[in-house]
Design a protein around this motif. Structure first.
Motif, PDB file in Angstrom:
ATOM      1  N   VAL A  78     -10.712 -22.111 -41.900  1.00 47.81           N
ATOM      2  CA  VAL A  78      -9.752 -22.893 -42.187  1.00 47.81           C
ATOM      3  C   VAL A  78     -10.288 -24.401 -41.742  1.00 47.81           C
ATOM      4  O   VAL A  78     -11.258 -24.459 -41.381  1.00 47.81           O
ATOM      5  CB  VAL A  78      -8.741 -22.335 -40.935  1.00 47.81           C
ATOM      6  CG1 VAL A  78      -8.101 -21.119 -41.166  1.00 47.81           C
ATOM      7  CG2 VAL A  78      -9.419 -22.502 -39.669  1.00 47.81           C
ATOM      8  N   LEU A  79      -9.496 -25.247 -42.141  1.00 52.19           N
ATOM      9  CA  LEU A  79      -9.822 -26.685 -41.566  1.00 52.19           C
ATOM     10  C   LEU A  79      -9.494 -27.106 -40.432  1.00 52.19           C
ATOM     11  O   LEU A  79      -8.602 -26.700 -39.809  1.00 52.19           O
ATOM     12  CB  LEU A  79      -8.908 -27.297 -42.816  1.00 52.19           C
ATOM     13  CG  LEU A  79      -9.089 -27.475 -44.460  1.00 52.19           C
ATOM     14  CD1 LEU A  79      -8.141 -28.371 -45.125  1.00 52.19           C
ATOM     15  CD2 LEU A  79     -10.732 -27.622 -44.657  1.00 52.19           C
ATOM     16  N   ARG A  80     -10.421 -27.868 -39.967  1.00 53.72           N
ATOM     17  CA  ARG A  80     -10.520 -28.369 -38.521  1.00 53.72           C
ATOM     18  C   ARG A  80      -9.486 -29.750 -38.610  1.00 53.72           C
ATOM     19  O   ARG A  80      -9.426 -30.260 -39.702  1.00 53.72           O
ATOM     20  CB  ARG A  80     -11.878 -28.620 -37.969  1.00 53.72           C
ATOM     21  CG  ARG A  80     -12.726 -27.504 -37.625  1.00 53.72           C
ATOM     22  CD  ARG A  80     -13.748 -27.953 -36.965  1.00 53.72           C
ATOM     23  NE  ARG A  80     -14.629 -26.693 -36.584  1.00 53.72           N
ATOM     24  CZ  ARG A  80     -14.729 -26.039 -35.369  1.00 53.72           C
ATOM     25  NH1 ARG A  80     -13.985 -26.582 -34.547  1.00 53.72           N
ATOM     26  NH2 ARG A  80     -15.448 -25.130 -35.149  1.00 53.72           N
ATOM     27  N   GLU A 127     -11.432 -28.390 -49.037  1.00 53.11           N
ATOM     28  CA  GLU A 127     -10.095 -28.947 -48.604  1.00 53.11           C
ATOM     29  C   GLU A 127      -9.013 -28.511 -49.622  1.00 53.11           C
ATOM     30  O   GLU A 127      -7.953 -28.238 -48.855  1.00 53.11           O
ATOM     31  CB  GLU A 127     -10.534 -30.386 -48.276  1.00 53.11           C
ATOM     32  CG  GLU A 127     -11.224 -30.616 -47.372  1.00 53.11           C
ATOM     33  CD  GLU A 127     -11.693 -32.100 -47.018  1.00 53.11           C
ATOM     34  OE1 GLU A 127     -12.107 -32.564 -45.744  1.00 53.11           O
ATOM     35  OE2 GLU A 127     -11.092 -33.029 -47.816  1.00 53.11           O
ATOM     36  N   ARG A 128      -9.171 -28.637 -50.940  1.00 55.45           N
ATOM     37  CA  ARG A 128      -8.119 -28.691 -51.627  1.00 55.45           C
ATOM     38  C   ARG A 128      -7.433 -27.034 -51.760  1.00 55.45           C
ATOM     39  O   ARG A 128      -6.409 -26.767 -51.504  1.00 55.45           O
ATOM     40  CB  ARG A 128      -8.662 -28.843 -53.395  1.00 55.45           C
ATOM     41  CG  ARG A 128      -7.528 -28.510 -54.222  1.00 55.45           C
ATOM     42  CD  ARG A 128      -7.940 -28.904 -55.468  1.00 55.45           C
ATOM     43  NE  ARG A 128      -9.256 -28.409 -55.948  1.00 55.45           N
ATOM     44  CZ  ARG A 128      -9.532 -27.033 -56.448  1.00 55.45           C
ATOM     45  NH1 ARG A 128      -8.232 -26.333 -56.618  1.00 55.45           N
ATOM     46  NH2 ARG A 128     -10.673 -26.695 -56.694  1.00 55.45           N
ATOM     47  N   ALA A 149      -3.981 -25.603 -49.721  1.00 54.55           N
ATOM     48  CA  ALA A 149      -3.028 -24.930 -50.714  1.00 54.55           C
ATOM     49  C   ALA A 149      -2.663 -23.614 -50.309  1.00 54.55           C
ATOM     50  O   ALA A 149      -1.521 -22.847 -50.372  1.00 54.55           O
ATOM     51  CB  ALA A 149      -3.709 -24.972 -52.058  1.00 54.55           C
ATOM     52  N   GLU A 150      -3.963 -23.056 -49.536  1.00 54.46           N
ATOM     53  CA  GLU A 150      -3.704 -21.632 -49.450  1.00 54.46           C
ATOM     54  C   GLU A 150      -3.815 -21.224 -47.945  1.00 54.46           C
ATOM     55  O   GLU A 150      -3.948 -20.149 -47.409  1.00 54.46           O
ATOM     56  CB  GLU A 150      -4.865 -20.661 -50.307  1.00 54.46           C
ATOM     57  CG  GLU A 150      -4.625 -20.914 -51.829  1.00 54.46           C
ATOM     58  CD  GLU A 150      -5.784 -20.286 -52.571  1.00 54.46           C
ATOM     59  OE1 GLU A 150      -5.792 -20.490 -53.765  1.00 54.46           O
ATOM     60  OE2 GLU A 150      -6.405 -19.393 -52.124  1.00 54.46           O
ATOM     61  N   GLY A 151      -4.258 -22.104 -47.203  1.00 57.44           N
ATOM     62  CA  GLY A 151      -4.376 -21.708 -45.678  1.00 57.44           C
ATOM     63  C   GLY A 151      -5.597 -21.543 -45.239  1.00 57.44           C
ATOM     64  O   GLY A 151      -6.177 -21.834 -44.089  1.00 57.44           O
ATOM     65  N   THR A 152      -6.526 -20.560 -45.979  1.00 52.75           N
ATOM     66  CA  THR A 152      -7.892 -20.327 -45.634  1.00 52.75           C
ATOM     67  C   THR A 152      -8.834 -20.458 -47.074  1.00 52.75           C
ATOM     68  O   THR A 152      -8.303 -20.669 -48.370  1.00 52.75           O
ATOM     69  CB  THR A 152      -7.895 -19.136 -45.194  1.00 52.75           C
ATOM     70  OG1 THR A 152      -7.504 -18.233 -46.027  1.00 52.75           O
ATOM     71  CG2 THR A 152      -7.264 -18.934 -43.711  1.00 52.75           C
ATOM     72  N   ILE A 153     -10.046 -20.418 -46.857  1.00 50.62           N
ATOM     73  CA  ILE A 153     -10.872 -20.308 -48.031  1.00 50.62           C
ATOM     74  C   ILE A 153     -12.079 -19.293 -47.600  1.00 50.62           C
ATOM     75  O   ILE A 153     -12.456 -19.542 -46.442  1.00 50.62           O
ATOM     76  CB  ILE A 153     -11.548 -21.518 -48.558  1.00 50.62           C
ATOM     77  CG1 ILE A 153     -12.306 -21.340 -49.893  1.00 50.62           C
ATOM     78  CG2 ILE A 153     -12.487 -22.251 -47.225  1.00 50.62           C
ATOM     79  CD1 ILE A 153     -12.784 -22.625 -50.537  1.00 50.62           C
TER      80      ILE A 153
END
Length: 485
Positions: free
Chosen positions: A476-478, A429-430, A434-438
């Motif tokens: 991406v986060l949901r 999540e962090r 911060a960056e939009g995706t991981i």
């Protein structure tokens, strides 16, 4: 008591494989690695204990701690009760990351006195490690080159420890009531339940009636031992084993507290703490809080200057003036620590704290010792969970842990502790906020792990609807995961 000397406890510290346990064995004659898994893997996993006899006749209680970064929680639980340290640095490695992190923990707990042992001095020239260590400590901390294998320097090391002990204030003169934070629980046939810990304050006597926290019950002290010897009473600063009458093994756990009825300790979900931090902590950031032999995630709310309110997700048993250690959840790192100025700062269990329990599991019997040992193994494994094949016969215990909410299936055959998954989620999540995706590679690097584990963990978070996989394999986060929790 040690003759005319007041009791003190010394704790080891230092990087993994720097020879802490070998040095303890050379100094005391006791092998503190007692578990079969510790011997098979060649590393310390749980706390070890031994009496340390010094040249002048004084006997210190010694706590040997793990050096692995994933076992920092265990190290902190052992360090919380010590009076002075024995920091171990290998001559062939020098100062390493866990050396520095353990020093941060000692500073947070205000353990300032001790001795630095530069071990393996028969394998490498010790002067570079001695010079590097000298930069980390004031002049009154002695540094001694030694070898656990050859015995060279051990006499000088014991003498240095004796001098450090002579300069260290003892706790028995403190008039506060008895408080003991439990770090081990076991049963002895014919005797019943036994708990061990370092006595923080006061005196425990045979026949005393003590509170057992965080519950509301009390227990009578059937017997007291110090260094495996029965005694009428034990004083603060000693390692103590307390035999409790009328208490079932399942009624007490590591992290609980034995306290005199008048002891000013509080079962609390909210603390006000003066923190000294080495790294920036954002207001309302979720951190890992260590106190006594307990650890819990907590929300850090900045109240101004060095004052913070820590809102915990699990109860702590604390008193004003106690010390805490604060760590970042992901990537794990010790941020600093400080002193509790108000242990009973109000607050109640957060609404999200209790894990949902399926109705069918409510009537399940308590977990037995074998299941609890497996839970400890999963917790220690962190974000590199073992597979069922690696667990062997222990895999038969997994259904009980899953039903109790103490294990989570990852992929087809791996099983992790929920705290480890919470830490990974925090990292994901962090970075994603911060960056939009991981990406898989980014999570692998953040956790310092392999592609196998990073992929399994990301796919688990996909299934839990924390993340959503894109066409390029990034995430991406949901929904609600995008918002700060």
């Amino acid at each position: 008591m040690n003759g005319a000397h007041s009791p003190l406890t010394v704790g080891t510290a230092g990087h993994i494989d720097h020879g802490k346990t070998a040095l303890v064995r050379a100094l005391t004659g006791v092998d503190t690695d007692r578990l079969a898994e510790e011997k098979a893997r060649g590393i310390t996993i749980v706390l070890g204990f031994a009496p340390l006899a010094l040249p002048g006749g004084r006997v210190l209680s010694l706590v040997d701690v793990p050096g692995h970064e994933r076992l920092l929680r265990v190290m902190v639980s052992g360090a919380t009760g010590i009076d002075l340290f024995l920091l171990v640095i290998a001559a062939d490695d020098g100062v390493m990351p866990q050396t520095r992190e353990h020093i941060r923990v000692l500073e947070a707990l205000d353990v300032r006195r001790g001795v630095v042992a530069v071990t393996k001095s028969d394998l490498a020239e010790p002067r570079p490690a001695l010079a590097a260590a000298a930069e980390l400590f004031p002049d009154d901390v002695e540094l001694v080159a030694c070898s656990a294998r050859t015995g060279a320097g051990l006499t000088e090391l014991a003498a240095a420890l004796e001098r450090a002990a002579a300069r260290t204030p003892s706790r028995p003169a403190d008039p506060r009531p008895a408080v003991l934070h439990v770090d081990r629980v076991f049963t002895i046939r014919g005797a019943g339940t036994v708990v061990t810990g370092t006595l923080w304050s006061g005196v425990i006597r045979r026949g005393d009636r003590l509170r057992l926290l965080p519950g509301t019950s009390s227990a009578r002290v059937r017997g007291v031992q110090v260094h495996d010897r029965a005694v009428d009473q034990a004083a603060a600063g000693q390692r103590v084993a307390v035999n409790l009458a009328g208490v079932e093994r399942r009624a007490v756990a590591r992290g609980d507290v034995l306290a005199a009825p008048e002891a000013p300790v509080h079962v609390t979900y909210r603390l006000e703490v003066e923190l000294v931090l080495h790294e920036r902590v954002s207001d309302r950031e979720r951190v890992q809080l260590h106190h006594g032999t307990r650890a819990t995630p907590a929300r850090a709310v900045h109240l101004g200057a060095e004052l913070w309110q820590l809102r915990t997700e699990r109860p702590l048993i604390a008193a004003d003036g106690d010390h805490v250690v604060v760590r970042r959840i992901g990537p794990p790192n010790t941020l600093g620590g400080g002193v509790i100025v108000k242990a009973a700062a109000g607050g109640k269990p957060p609404e999200e704290e209790p894990r949902p329990v399926p109705a069918a599991t409510v009537a399940l019997p308590p977990l037995d010792a074998a299941a609890l040992a497996l839970e400890h193994r999963l917790r220690a494994a962190g974000h590199e969970p073992p597979s069922e094949a690696e667990l062997g016969e222990e895999a038969d215990l997994l259904p009980a842990l899953h039903a109790a909410g103490r294990a989570v299936r990852i992929g087809r055959s791996m099983h992790a502790h929920p705290d480890a998954i919470a830490g990974v989620r925090e990292v994901v999540e962090r970075v994603a906020r911060a960056e939009g995706t991981i990406t898989l590679a980014r999570l692998r690097d953040e956790l310092g792990t392999s592609r196998k584990y990073a992929q399994a963990l990301l796919e688990h978070l996909d299934g839990a609807r924390v993340t959503r996989r894109l066409a390029d394999d990034s995430r991406v986060l949901r929904g609600s995961a995008r918002r700060d929790r």
